[in-house]
Design a protein around this motif. Structure first.
Motif, PDB file in Angstrom:
ATOM      1  N   ALA A   1      23.779  -1.879  -4.265  1.00  0.00           N
ATOM      2  CA  ALA A   1      22.649  -1.344  -3.191  1.00  0.00           C
ATOM      3  C   ALA A   1      21.657  -0.787  -4.175  1.00  0.00           C
ATOM      4  N   LEU A   2      20.321  -1.107  -4.081  1.00  0.00           N
ATOM      5  CA  LEU A   2      19.069  -0.645  -4.890  1.00  0.00           C
ATOM      6  C   LEU A   2      17.993   0.083  -3.917  1.00  0.00           C
ATOM      7  N   VAL A   3      18.159   1.377  -3.761  1.00  0.00           N
ATOM      8  CA  VAL A   3      17.227   1.798  -2.605  1.00  0.00           C
ATOM      9  C   VAL A   3      15.849   1.542  -3.322  1.00  0.00           C
ATOM     10  N   VAL A   4      14.840   1.029  -2.556  1.00  0.00           N
ATOM     11  CA  VAL A   4      13.363   0.831  -2.838  1.00  0.00           C
ATOM     12  C   VAL A   4      12.625   1.539  -1.700  1.00  0.00           C
TER      13      VAL A   4
ATOM     14  N   LEU B   1      21.816  -8.056  -6.326  1.00  0.00           N
ATOM     15  CA  LEU B   1      21.212  -6.638  -5.893  1.00  0.00           C
ATOM     16  C   LEU B   1      20.968  -6.689  -4.569  1.00  0.00           C
ATOM     17  N   LEU B   2      21.190  -5.812  -3.832  1.00  0.00           N
ATOM     18  CA  LEU B   2      20.832  -5.538  -2.267  1.00  0.00           C
ATOM     19  C   LEU B   2      19.884  -4.510  -2.183  1.00  0.00           C
ATOM     20  N   LEU B   3      18.729  -5.258  -1.910  1.00  0.00           N
ATOM     21  CA  LEU B   3      17.334  -4.077  -1.893  1.00  0.00           C
ATOM     22  C   LEU B   3      17.512  -3.437  -0.478  1.00  0.00           C
ATOM     23  N   ALA B   4      17.796  -2.038  -0.541  1.00  0.00           N
ATOM     24  CA  ALA B   4      17.861  -1.131   0.739  1.00  0.00           C
ATOM     25  C   ALA B   4      16.623  -0.408   0.636  1.00  0.00           C
ATOM     26  N   GLN B   5      15.807  -0.543   1.695  1.00  0.00           N
ATOM     27  CA  GLN B   5      14.611   0.121   1.798  1.00  0.00           C
ATOM     28  C   GLN B   5      14.806   1.444   2.618  1.00  0.00           C
ATOM     29  N   ALA B   6      14.364   2.457   1.767  1.00  0.00           N
ATOM     30  CA  ALA B   6      14.707   3.907   2.415  1.00  0.00           C
ATOM     31  C   ALA B   6      14.286   4.074   3.533  1.00  0.00           C
ATOM     32  N   SER B   7      15.002   4.796   4.390  1.00  0.00           N
ATOM     33  CA  SER B   7      14.747   5.065   5.634  1.00  0.00           C
ATOM     34  C   SER B   7      14.592   6.602   5.898  1.00  0.00           C
ATOM     35  N   ASN B   8      14.802   7.358   5.000  1.00  0.00           N
ATOM     36  CA  ASN B   8      14.789   8.944   5.376  1.00  0.00           C
ATOM     37  C   ASN B   8      14.159   9.597   3.966  1.00  0.00           C
TER      38      ASN B   8
END
Length: 136
Positions: A13-16, A59-66
């Motif tokens: 996971a890569l937080v974007v 890579l799993l793009l994980a959009q920041a949610s907080n």
């Protein structure tokens, strides 16, 4: 009879900050392939990208949610290189990325193990572009 252990890391996971901006950067500037982009509802998506012709981890793009997740964007490894992009042609990929405006933090260097340079993605996450010597 017990099965032998067979495991692999499927995704990292890569937080974007934004799915679409990240997809555009990785597919246009690094030539990654969009493996999957599935809407999960509620603003969440399952977005997997991969280097071209890769058979390894996606890579799993994980959009920041907080706010806590937003703080980690671009700094998931505490300022160290986080990901290592191995290539079979360092200079081809370096020149392409340079022409696309990718930010490099140093000049390419030849080390005992291969040729390497550090670059940053659109959020500042540090990567190594690396071509290992044949013996490695």
């Amino acid at each position: 009879m017990n099965k032998p252990i067979e495991q692999r890391i499927g995704n990292i996971a890569l937080v974007v900050e934004n799915y679409d901006d990240a997809i555009e950067f990785y597919t246009k500037k690094l030539q990654f392939e969009l493996v999957e982009d599935t809407d999960l509802g509620g603003g969440k998506r399952w977005v997997q990208i991969s280097p071209p012709n890769s058979t390894g981890t996606n890579l799993l793009l994980a959009q920041a949610s907080n706010d806590d997740q937003l703080k980690s964007v671009g700094n998931q490894a505490g300022g160290r290189v986080f990901l290592f992009l191995q290539t079979n042609d360092f200079w081809r990929d370096y020149e392409f990325m340079k022409a696309q405006g990718v930010e490099f933090t140093e000049d390419p260097r030849v080390e005992e193990y291969g040729t390497v340079v550090v670059f940053k993605d659109l959020y500042g996450t540090k990567w190594d572009l690396l071509q290992l010597n044949q013996a490695n």
